[in-house]
Enzyme design. Sequence first.
Site, PDB file in Angstrom:
ATOM      1  N   VAL A  11      71.947  21.122  77.912  1.00 23.86           N
ATOM      2  CA  VAL A  11      71.485  21.961  76.804  1.00 23.86           C
ATOM      3  C   VAL A  11      72.689  22.465  75.989  1.00 23.86           C
ATOM      4  O   VAL A  11      72.741  22.339  74.770  1.00 23.86           O
ATOM      5  CB  VAL A  11      70.661  23.166  77.333  1.00 23.86           C
ATOM      6  CG1 VAL A  11      70.284  24.101  76.193  1.00 23.86           C
ATOM      7  CG2 VAL A  11      69.415  22.683  78.056  1.00 23.86           C
ATOM      8  N   THR A 130      65.459  27.117  79.179  1.00 26.77           N
ATOM      9  CA  THR A 130      64.103  27.580  79.485  1.00 26.77           C
ATOM     10  C   THR A 130      64.146  28.651  80.571  1.00 26.77           C
ATOM     11  O   THR A 130      64.624  28.405  81.675  1.00 26.77           O
ATOM     12  CB  THR A 130      63.238  26.390  79.941  1.00 26.77           C
ATOM     13  OG1 THR A 130      63.371  25.362  78.961  1.00 26.77           O
ATOM     14  CG2 THR A 130      61.781  26.780  80.079  1.00 26.77           C
ATOM     15  N   PHE A 159      64.012  22.174  72.392  1.00 27.53           N
ATOM     16  CA  PHE A 159      62.905  21.240  72.643  1.00 27.53           C
ATOM     17  C   PHE A 159      63.411  19.797  72.700  1.00 27.53           C
ATOM     18  O   PHE A 159      62.686  18.868  72.376  1.00 27.53           O
ATOM     19  CB  PHE A 159      61.850  21.377  71.538  1.00 27.53           C
ATOM     20  CG  PHE A 159      61.266  22.766  71.427  1.00 27.53           C
ATOM     21  CD1 PHE A 159      60.227  23.165  72.264  1.00 27.53           C
ATOM     22  CD2 PHE A 159      61.768  23.675  70.515  1.00 27.53           C
ATOM     23  CE1 PHE A 159      59.695  24.451  72.171  1.00 27.53           C
ATOM     24  CE2 PHE A 159      61.249  24.968  70.412  1.00 27.53           C
ATOM     25  CZ  PHE A 159      60.206  25.354  71.247  1.00 27.53           C
ATOM     26  N   LYS A 215      57.801  27.506  74.552  1.00 24.05           N
ATOM     27  CA  LYS A 215      58.464  26.442  75.303  1.00 24.05           C
ATOM     28  C   LYS A 215      57.610  25.977  76.496  1.00 24.05           C
ATOM     29  O   LYS A 215      57.413  24.782  76.720  1.00 24.05           O
ATOM     30  CB  LYS A 215      59.838  26.936  75.773  1.00 24.05           C
ATOM     31  CG  LYS A 215      60.546  26.024  76.721  1.00 24.05           C
ATOM     32  CD  LYS A 215      60.940  24.718  76.060  1.00 24.05           C
ATOM     33  CE  LYS A 215      61.408  23.732  77.099  1.00 24.05           C
ATOM     34  NZ  LYS A 215      62.396  22.809  76.643  1.00 24.05           N
ATOM     35  N   ASN A 219      55.754  22.175  76.855  1.00 22.94           N
ATOM     36  CA  ASN A 219      56.029  21.204  77.928  1.00 22.94           C
ATOM     37  C   ASN A 219      54.805  20.945  78.801  1.00 22.94           C
ATOM     38  O   ASN A 219      54.559  19.816  79.215  1.00 22.94           O
ATOM     39  CB  ASN A 219      57.202  21.679  78.792  1.00 22.94           C
ATOM     40  CG  ASN A 219      58.513  21.112  78.274  1.00 22.94           C
ATOM     41  OD1 ASN A 219      58.548  20.492  77.212  1.00 22.94           O
ATOM     42  ND2 ASN A 219      59.588  21.312  79.015  1.00 22.94           N
ATOM     43  N   GLY A 270      58.669  12.122  85.262  1.00 23.86           N
ATOM     44  CA  GLY A 270      59.697  12.825  86.036  1.00 23.86           C
ATOM     45  C   GLY A 270      60.596  13.610  85.112  1.00 23.86           C
ATOM     46  O   GLY A 270      60.188  14.007  84.020  1.00 23.86           O
ATOM     47  N   CYS A 273      62.527  18.726  83.662  1.00 27.07           N
ATOM     48  CA  CYS A 273      61.832  19.815  82.958  1.00 27.07           C
ATOM     49  C   CYS A 273      60.348  19.937  83.274  1.00 27.07           C
ATOM     50  O   CYS A 273      59.884  21.023  83.622  1.00 27.07           O
ATOM     51  CB  CYS A 273      62.006  19.643  81.464  1.00 27.07           C
ATOM     52  SG  CYS A 273      63.730  19.640  80.998  1.00 27.07           S
ATOM     53  N   LYS A 276      59.306  21.263  86.828  1.00 26.13           N
ATOM     54  CA  LYS A 276      59.851  22.611  87.005  1.00 26.13           C
ATOM     55  C   LYS A 276      59.115  23.614  86.119  1.00 26.13           C
ATOM     56  O   LYS A 276      58.721  24.693  86.572  1.00 26.13           O
ATOM     57  CB  LYS A 276      61.341  22.559  86.635  1.00 26.13           C
ATOM     58  CG  LYS A 276      62.043  23.870  86.677  1.00 26.13           C
ATOM     59  CD  LYS A 276      63.485  23.718  86.237  1.00 26.13           C
ATOM     60  CE  LYS A 276      63.613  23.890  84.752  1.00 26.13           C
ATOM     61  NZ  LYS A 276      64.864  24.431  84.265  1.00 26.13           N
ATOM     62  N   LYS A 334      63.386   7.892  83.325  1.00 26.57           N
ATOM     63  CA  LYS A 334      62.930   7.143  82.144  1.00 26.57           C
ATOM     64  C   LYS A 334      64.076   6.238  81.724  1.00 26.57           C
ATOM     65  O   LYS A 334      65.189   6.345  82.243  1.00 26.57           O
ATOM     66  CB  LYS A 334      62.497   8.077  81.010  1.00 26.57           C
ATOM     67  CG  LYS A 334      63.607   8.942  80.424  1.00 26.57           C
ATOM     68  CD  LYS A 334      63.100   9.761  79.241  1.00 26.57           C
ATOM     69  CE  LYS A 334      64.215  10.567  78.612  1.00 26.57           C
ATOM     70  NZ  LYS A 334      63.784  11.403  77.515  1.00 26.57           N
TER      71      LYS A 334
HETATM   72  C1  UGA Z   1      60.919  16.771  77.987  1.00 23.54           C
HETATM   73  C2  UGA Z   1      60.137  17.028  76.686  1.00 23.54           C
HETATM   74  O1  UGA Z   1      59.662  15.801  76.136  1.00 23.54           O
HETATM   75  C3  UGA Z   1      61.007  17.753  75.667  1.00 23.54           C
HETATM   76  O2  UGA Z   1      60.237  18.078  74.520  1.00 23.54           O
HETATM   77  C4  UGA Z   1      61.544  19.039  76.298  1.00 23.54           C
HETATM   78  O3  UGA Z   1      62.378  19.761  75.409  1.00 23.54           O
HETATM   79  C5  UGA Z   1      62.359  18.660  77.531  1.00 23.54           C
HETATM   80  O4  UGA Z   1      61.480  17.987  78.473  1.00 23.54           O
HETATM   81  C6  UGA Z   1      62.928  19.931  78.124  1.00 23.54           C
HETATM   82  O5  UGA Z   1      62.169  20.816  78.514  1.00 23.54           O
HETATM   83  O6  UGA Z   1      64.158  20.092  78.122  1.00 23.54           O
HETATM   84  P1  UGA Z   1      62.536  14.829  78.837  1.00 23.54           P
HETATM   85  O7  UGA Z   1      62.447  15.478  80.177  1.00 23.54           O
HETATM   86  O8  UGA Z   1      63.864  14.399  78.350  1.00 23.54           O
HETATM   87  O9  UGA Z   1      61.944  15.828  77.704  1.00 23.54           O
HETATM   88  O10 UGA Z   1      61.633  13.544  78.946  1.00 23.54           O
HETATM   89  P2  UGA Z   1      60.424  12.825  78.178  1.00 23.54           P
HETATM   90  O11 UGA Z   1      60.981  11.809  77.269  1.00 23.54           O
HETATM   91  O12 UGA Z   1      59.443  13.786  77.656  1.00 23.54           O
HETATM   92  O13 UGA Z   1      59.797  12.034  79.417  1.00 23.54           O
HETATM   93  C7  UGA Z   1      59.353  12.707  80.604  1.00 23.54           C
HETATM   94  C8  UGA Z   1      58.702  11.740  81.561  1.00 23.54           C
HETATM   95  O14 UGA Z   1      57.403  11.367  81.092  1.00 23.54           O
HETATM   96  C9  UGA Z   1      59.452  10.431  81.769  1.00 23.54           C
HETATM   97  O15 UGA Z   1      59.412  10.105  83.146  1.00 23.54           O
HETATM   98  C10 UGA Z   1      58.669   9.454  80.913  1.00 23.54           C
HETATM   99  O16 UGA Z   1      58.853   8.137  81.320  1.00 23.54           O
HETATM  100  C11 UGA Z   1      57.251   9.953  81.142  1.00 23.54           C
HETATM  101  N1  UGA Z   1      56.232   9.581  80.120  1.00 23.54           N
HETATM  102  C12 UGA Z   1      56.426   9.904  78.811  1.00 23.54           C
HETATM  103  C13 UGA Z   1      55.072   8.964  80.526  1.00 23.54           C
HETATM  104  O17 UGA Z   1      54.883   8.704  81.725  1.00 23.54           O
HETATM  105  N2  UGA Z   1      54.120   8.646  79.593  1.00 23.54           N
HETATM  106  C14 UGA Z   1      54.293   8.939  78.279  1.00 23.54           C
HETATM  107  O18 UGA Z   1      53.412   8.603  77.469  1.00 23.54           O
HETATM  108  C15 UGA Z   1      55.467   9.589  77.874  1.00 23.54           C
END
Ligand code: UGA
Length: 486
Positions: A11, A130, A159, A215, A219, A270, A273, A276, A334
Amino acid sequence: MKIVVIGTGYVGLPHAAVLSEYGHEVHAYDIDETRIAAYQSGEAGNIERYVNEPGLADIVAENVNRYLFFTTDVTGVVEETDVFFLCINTPPNRDGSTDMSYYLNAIHHLGNLLAQRHNKQRVVLVNKSTVPIGTARLLESVMREHGVENFGVASNPEFLAQGNAVEGSRRPDRIVIGADTLEDMEILRRLYSQFVNHVRIRYLETTPETAEAIKYVSNTLLLTYISFWNGVGGRLAEAIPNIRMEDLKVGVTADARISTWGSYVSNGAGGSCFGKDIQSLIYQLNHAGRPTDLLRAVYNINEYQKIYLIDRAIHEAHFNFNQKKVALLGLSFKKRTNDMRDSAALRVAESLLSRGVATIQAYDPLAMDEARRNWFNPEKNYLYERITYHDSAVEAIEGTDALYISTDWEEFRGLARTIRTTVKPPYLVIDGRRMLPDFENLVAAGYDYLPVGGLLMRGRSNSSEAYSENDQAIPAIDELPQQVPA
Ligand code: UGA
């Protein structure tokens, strides 16, 4: 303006770097000396060892010692600072509540220093990472306890999604500021002047508590979309023949009221964020005596989704994992990151090991060092010795009886060919991300294909007998094994 950013992880560092690009004088502070030395060097390799975000190292290199300064001693930069950003890690406790110990240490230290300021100009202390709703209020009372004068507190949540921190900071969809006084709002407007009145960016001023809640609600809503698609769309297409998952998604999300984000089915979300934050929100609402049924269902569906395909492999494909060799492809939570926190692959590995696999042959394009760190310590689980580490997908697949795709790395889209040239049927391909566009060729060649959001496709009529050679009692599907505490 003169800014201090406290905490330089995922962050803090992108935030400090992008603020320095806008010409502010930014001092980034961390207690970790080796981390600060790495950033100070301006070398991409050193910086990316701590925070690996596209474009970040270049901004740091360009601005270091000009607009961006790194320090392990915040004493020298307290005077004349306009804004302090608190970007401290707030990991989860076992009961789902937030571990505030790092945060509390940092703010007490800061309170001590601010109380000794000579210059008594207005200073605003802003929570960026957060933190539970009410933390800005807590920050205010700690500052009062230390006798700090002429200060305001604010909440300005971030975000950003991992892998998009620089772009997301330069072009955010919204800036949310929660503060109590107009004076503090004005200071933050000056800081974010390029975003105020921007045609595409929502600049919202509200109370600190609302900003903190925004926030958590954001999420948990995003995770709700994911659990909805996995728990409803996916389940339908897995049970009823002839439902095409991708068409279902297009047809439903054509409605402008329905989000397209979250509509791809997967083996669970996973990252550091979602899990948690939802646990923390459940804890906060429970604490306030309010029901949390929806959030608990969303969390449980997502956790179960991480191992659900293993249950399907046993019950639908009659695959017995005992003494089998399984390739696990994709370990990060991811694509485009080496981060394995809360990754589905961790749960998949635990589940496979507990079902008696002989070896897990693991491969990820970026996360191999991270994987060794996670699984190296056999004292945590002596079964981790059964995990072997490989340099390519082909190497991981060689000699296995089944493979499991856990992360949506683009390079896995070509796996069908690799599978055909590396292993012979009977062979089970478990696809947790719907990554194989040419799965039909694979099935025609005799391989069994078990995708999330789709029916099991048998390559050979006798494969279930072949799988059950060293059969033993198949455990029942343990629905929702990971219940969050009531
Ligand atoms: C997430 C949120 O998307 C951000 O908006 C937020 O600011 C951030 O957490 C945070 O609180 O700091 P992030 O953890 O980087 O961001 O990951 P995402 O890209 O949202 O993906 C999260 C998980 O969901 C991954 O495992 C991804 O593969 C999975 N996913 C995503 C799915 O299984 N299906 C989907 O359609 C989209």
